[in-house]
Design an enzyme around this catalytic site. Structure first.
Site, mmCIF file in Angstrom:
data_model
loop_
_atom_site.group_PDB
_atom_site.id
_atom_site.type_symbol
_atom_site.label_atom_id
_atom_site.label_comp_id
_atom_site.label_asym_id
_atom_site.label_seq_id
_atom_site.Cartn_x
_atom_site.Cartn_y
_atom_site.Cartn_z
ATOM 1 C CE1 TYR A 152 13.668 -28.670 32.569
ATOM 2 C CE2 TYR A 152 11.538 -29.011 31.138
ATOM 3 C CZ TYR A 152 12.970 -28.425 31.399
ATOM 4 O OH TYR A 152 13.620 -27.829 30.625
ATOM 5 C CE LYS A 178 13.638 -25.408 33.232
ATOM 6 N NZ LYS A 178 14.894 -24.599 33.278
HETATM 7 P P1 NDP Z 1 22.676 -29.129 28.806
HETATM 8 O O1 NDP Z 1 22.248 -30.334 29.440
HETATM 9 O O2 NDP Z 1 23.101 -29.022 27.494
HETATM 10 O O3 NDP Z 1 23.991 -28.261 29.666
HETATM 11 C C1 NDP Z 1 23.285 -28.163 31.156
HETATM 12 C C2 NDP Z 1 24.222 -27.213 31.683
HETATM 13 O O4 NDP Z 1 23.866 -26.677 32.966
HETATM 14 C C3 NDP Z 1 25.655 -27.776 31.789
HETATM 15 O O5 NDP Z 1 26.512 -26.585 31.561
HETATM 16 C C4 NDP Z 1 25.801 -28.191 33.319
HETATM 17 O O6 NDP Z 1 27.021 -28.326 33.814
HETATM 18 C C5 NDP Z 1 24.819 -27.148 33.853
HETATM 19 N N1 NDP Z 1 24.262 -27.622 35.244
HETATM 20 C C6 NDP Z 1 23.471 -28.659 35.408
HETATM 21 N N2 NDP Z 1 23.043 -28.660 36.626
HETATM 22 C C7 NDP Z 1 24.025 -27.659 37.255
HETATM 23 C C8 NDP Z 1 23.985 -27.225 38.764
HETATM 24 N N3 NDP Z 1 23.148 -27.806 39.565
HETATM 25 N N4 NDP Z 1 24.914 -26.179 39.011
HETATM 26 C C9 NDP Z 1 25.289 -25.497 37.865
HETATM 27 N N5 NDP Z 1 25.296 -26.091 36.498
HETATM 28 C C10 NDP Z 1 24.565 -26.761 36.400
HETATM 29 O O7 NDP Z 1 21.452 -27.988 29.029
HETATM 30 P P2 NDP Z 1 20.544 -27.185 27.877
HETATM 31 O O8 NDP Z 1 21.269 -26.396 26.996
HETATM 32 O O9 NDP Z 1 19.378 -28.129 27.089
HETATM 33 O O10 NDP Z 1 19.448 -26.493 28.899
HETATM 34 C C11 NDP Z 1 19.825 -25.223 29.186
HETATM 35 C C12 NDP Z 1 18.488 -24.556 29.838
HETATM 36 O O11 NDP Z 1 17.456 -24.767 28.969
HETATM 37 C C13 NDP Z 1 17.986 -25.614 31.055
HETATM 38 O O12 NDP Z 1 17.676 -24.549 32.009
HETATM 39 C C14 NDP Z 1 16.975 -26.483 30.568
HETATM 40 O O13 NDP Z 1 15.810 -26.786 31.328
HETATM 41 C C15 NDP Z 1 16.233 -25.162 29.486
HETATM 42 N N6 NDP Z 1 15.605 -25.831 28.325
HETATM 43 C C16 NDP Z 1 16.139 -26.799 27.533
HETATM 44 C C17 NDP Z 1 15.747 -27.237 26.457
HETATM 45 C C18 NDP Z 1 15.976 -28.361 25.488
HETATM 46 O O14 NDP Z 1 15.277 -28.930 24.748
HETATM 47 N N7 NDP Z 1 17.410 -28.529 25.464
HETATM 48 C C19 NDP Z 1 14.173 -26.980 26.248
HETATM 49 C C20 NDP Z 1 13.529 -26.129 27.134
HETATM 50 C C21 NDP Z 1 14.373 -25.361 28.250
HETATM 51 P P3 NDP Z 1 27.931 -29.348 34.097
HETATM 52 O O15 NDP Z 1 27.592 -30.256 32.593
HETATM 53 O O16 NDP Z 1 29.194 -28.997 34.209
HETATM 54 O O17 NDP Z 1 27.303 -30.233 35.066
#
Ligand code: NDP
Length: 247
Positions: free
Chosen positions: A155, A159
């Site tokens: 991961y 990033k």
């Molecule tokens: P969530 O797990 O809440 O949601 C993930 C989203 O991404 C969902 O809408 C999911 O869709 C979608 N998704 C996953 N895989 C795919 C794919 N292959 N193609 C299209 N859509 C996809 O995510 P977060 O809000 O926690 O995270 C959002 C971003 O922020 C990510 O990039 C994460 O790495 C980053 N981030 C998050 C942190 C955190 O603490 N939450 C911290 C730092 C960074 P579906 O459900 O339909 O599969």
């Protein structure tokens, strides 16, 4: 003067940070494509929420790691809402383990979604932005891409790679009125972090000067600002929203 109303594609907008960005962008009058991969019902709920508030949104399914799915998702967005001018590469996954136990598939899946997904969506959207001579790209990365984290070599590599991608592309397209930035959240309360045990959450909180997880609504305003006309002189940056975690 308010911004022009533009078309935005937000990947992974069915939940968490992407959902908060979609709702906020739509509240400013932008037309929003809410991408999801597997949970259409969640994306439909986001679209419904936006429409009830008077905004314009559609749900577009598609795995960002699959080039042909990305092509279809972009075509569906542009047919319904017009040329994409704002792209938020937010879709991301984790598949954590110590390197000694990591499976090749865990490494590949995380790279394919977080890095290659960002590449495909950007690669297929930038030509239109160049033609329009206007564009905003925000890549959602992570503080883990800056400071590393045991158990997340895959991961954090994905990033950190997004940071290099952001800075390089920013140089390529700066002359075309297109900005490219990354926002690096710390630990944010979403489905990704809800699964952590209370013990792990306590440890994480001890790393954060503000001693709490953030909320998606505390990350979205910065991302949405970077998509605005006013942010036109900011590009190639990586901005943290992490309660001070990476100080
Ligand atoms: P969530 O797990 O809440 O949601 C993930 C989203 O991404 C969902 O809408 C999911 O869709 C979608 N998704 C996953 N895989 C795919 C794919 N292959 N193609 C299209 N859509 C996809 O995510 P977060 O809000 O926690 O995270 C959002 C971003 O922020 C990510 O990039 C994460 O790495 C980053 N981030 C998050 C942190 C955190 O603490 N939450 C911290 C730092 C960074 P579906 O459900 O339909 O599969």
């Amino acid at each position: 003067m308010p911004d022009a109303e533009r078309t935005a594609l937000i990947t992974g907008a069915s939940r968490g940070i992407g959902r908060a960005c979609a709702i906020r962008l739509a509240s400013l009058g932008h037309r929003v494509a809410v991408n999801y991969n597997t949970h259409q019902e969640d994306a439909d709920e986001v679209v419904e929420t936006i429409r009830r508030a008077g905004g314009t949104a559609i749900a577009v399914g598609g795995n960002v790691a699959d080039r042909s799915a990305v092509e279809k998702m972009i075509a569906a967005t542009e047919e319904a809402l017009g040329p994409i001018e704002i792209l938020i590469n937010n879709a991301g996954i984790i598949s954590d383990s110590l390197l000694m136990r990591m499976k090749d598939d865990d490494f590949d899946r995380v790279m394919d979604t977080n890095l290659k997904g960002t590449y495909y969506c950007t690669r297929l959207t930038v030509p239109g932005m160049i033609k329009q001579r206007w564009g905003r790209i925000v890549n959602v990365s992570s503080v883990v891409g800056i400071r590393g984290n045991a158990g997340q070599t895959n991961y954090s590599a994905s990033k950190a790679a997004v940071h290099g991608f952001t800075k390089s592309l920013a140089k390529e397209v700066a002359g075309r009125n297109i900005t490219v930035n990354a926002v690096a959240p710390g630990y944010i309360r979403t489905a990704t972090t809800d699964v952590l045990s209370e013990k792990v959450k306590d440890t994480v909180r001890s790393w954060i000067p503000m001693a709490r997880f953030g909320e998606p609504e505390e990350v979205a305003p910065l991302i949405v600002f970077l998509c605005s006309e006013e942010a036109r002189y900011m590009t190639g940056d990586v901005l943290r929203v992490d309660g001070g975690m990476a100080i």
